[in-house]
Design an enzyme around this catalytic site. Sequence first.
Site, mmCIF file in Angstrom:
data_model
loop_
_atom_site.group_PDB
_atom_site.id
_atom_site.type_symbol
_atom_site.label_atom_id
_atom_site.label_comp_id
_atom_site.label_asym_id
_atom_site.label_seq_id
_atom_site.Cartn_x
_atom_site.Cartn_y
_atom_site.Cartn_z
ATOM 1 N N HIS A 116 0.773 -1.341 -0.059
ATOM 2 C CA HIS A 116 0.077 -0.050 0.046
ATOM 3 C C HIS A 116 0.818 1.252 0.024
ATOM 4 O O HIS A 116 0.415 2.460 -0.144
ATOM 5 C CB HIS A 116 -0.902 0.055 1.218
ATOM 6 C CG HIS A 116 -0.400 0.212 2.502
ATOM 7 N ND1 HIS A 116 -0.082 -0.659 3.394
ATOM 8 C CD2 HIS A 116 0.102 1.495 3.180
ATOM 9 C CE1 HIS A 116 0.575 -0.321 4.601
ATOM 10 N NE2 HIS A 116 0.470 1.180 4.157
ATOM 11 N N ASP A 146 0.251 -7.572 1.358
ATOM 12 C CA ASP A 146 0.594 -6.447 1.522
ATOM 13 C C ASP A 146 2.045 -6.044 1.556
ATOM 14 O O ASP A 146 2.598 -5.300 2.403
ATOM 15 C CB ASP A 146 0.008 -5.777 2.981
ATOM 16 C CG ASP A 146 -0.156 -4.008 2.743
ATOM 17 O OD1 ASP A 146 0.084 -3.457 1.710
ATOM 18 O OD2 ASP A 146 0.099 -3.489 3.763
ATOM 19 N N SER A 223 4.940 2.372 8.041
ATOM 20 C CA SER A 223 4.514 1.403 7.068
ATOM 21 C C SER A 223 5.551 0.931 6.430
ATOM 22 O O SER A 223 6.371 1.886 5.432
ATOM 23 C CB SER A 223 3.170 1.775 6.462
ATOM 24 O OG SER A 223 2.150 1.757 7.115
#
Length: 476
Positions: A116, A146, A223
């Site tokens: 993402h 992911d 992230s």
Amino acid sequence: MPSMMSPLHPLRLILVVAALLGFAGTGLAQQRTLPDSRQQISLSFAPLVKQTAPAVVNIYTRRVVQQRVSPLFDDPFFQRFFGQSNPLGMPRERVERSLGSGVLVAADGLIVTNDHVVKDSDQITVVLADRREFEAKVVSTDSKTDLAILRITPPRGEKLPFLALHDSDELEVGDLVLAIGNPFGVGQTVTSGIVSALARTAVGVSDFNFFIQTDAAINPGNSGGALVSMDGRLVGINSAIYSRSGGSLGIGFAIPSNMVRTVIDAVAGGGKLVRPWLGVDGQTVTADIASSLGLSRPAGVLVNAVDPKSPAAIAGLRVGDVITSINERAVDDPEALKFRVATMPLGGNAALSVIRGGKPRQITFQVTPPPEDPPRDVTQLSGRQPLAGATVANLSPALAEEIGFTGPGQGVVILEVARNSPAARVGVQSGDVVLRIDEREVGSTSQLTRLLSRTQSAWKVTVRRGDQVLTSTVAG
């Protein structure tokens, strides 16, 4: 590995903290004591940070999107106030920027991050810890986990710092970890904490919900960053936070390194990621189910369906069996079962521990990829019929794995529906399985095409969507 005398060893650190709190010795009431050496006073994570932080990078992405201008700006009244900067009503371009983190996992510039973070990006810039910038290319992405693999090209002959992978199955709740990333774009930041929980399966971030939970502060921008164990190796990729305010509340989630390893190995092998196939569907064993089956406690996965051609069926697994572990790793719910199967290397055998009729037994199955049987035969439907504009295919275990389909693995599945097409007006969706046309069973794309080639005044279309069976009658 650091020795027991190393200032970084977690056991020694815990003992020193206990001594400072007055808990050293045999009882809680023992008198508080002062540090008895300069070494105890100067204990620090700094050497570990110096070792690992250079392998963590900042990632900046850029994406150009088309922004359509309101038709009101074509009105002469509004043009008197706003001018005619866009007289033809053409879409305007807008640049979206985002940031994240990544981890170098090889000296030649291979980087792991979250999917993402880089999804749909037109340009990806990687900034190393020494502030050098490189343009990065996407090597591979896996939206189900992911995860994404990037590559930068270092100067010729230079070997970049990188982190080796730790076996995430060796982690225990309470282990010390560091989270390294770029929160809020302020620059590389290190936070410390412990492993709060393992095998979290209710996070809902990816198709493979099996996360390490930590209380090390993780914030937006972290992230794709590194979760590092005390031996200086990568134990997870920070992926998500639980937050009601957008900031850290002490609950962060990381993708285990054993899942990261499968994606890296696929890139190293030069092929696409192919995961093993077990061929079962099941549900979590609740307290009620455990009581009805005569189990001592609720644990494991109750098998509800077994594909007759699957490795599970060939090995002898049956509906009603309770799977409790794979290769001696506990399985507490379907997500854990999916994770354990997905992280096994193809080839060889694996052992299932099951309970059948209240008695434990061992079942050995072959770890094989899902077969392309039947061939998918992707077909775009057209003509004067209700499913025109839909793209369909024969459902096989390989296709089901590829598109993330769950449920019975046979029939004709709808892959895509064109906008404003007859199929869209009927209301069918991607992932629907066509069961019947005018009460005639549909078993293949060729059969579906034949059934839709007739001319008639009305059509009756029946599809399965999840656990629902939906029927629509459409005028011809």
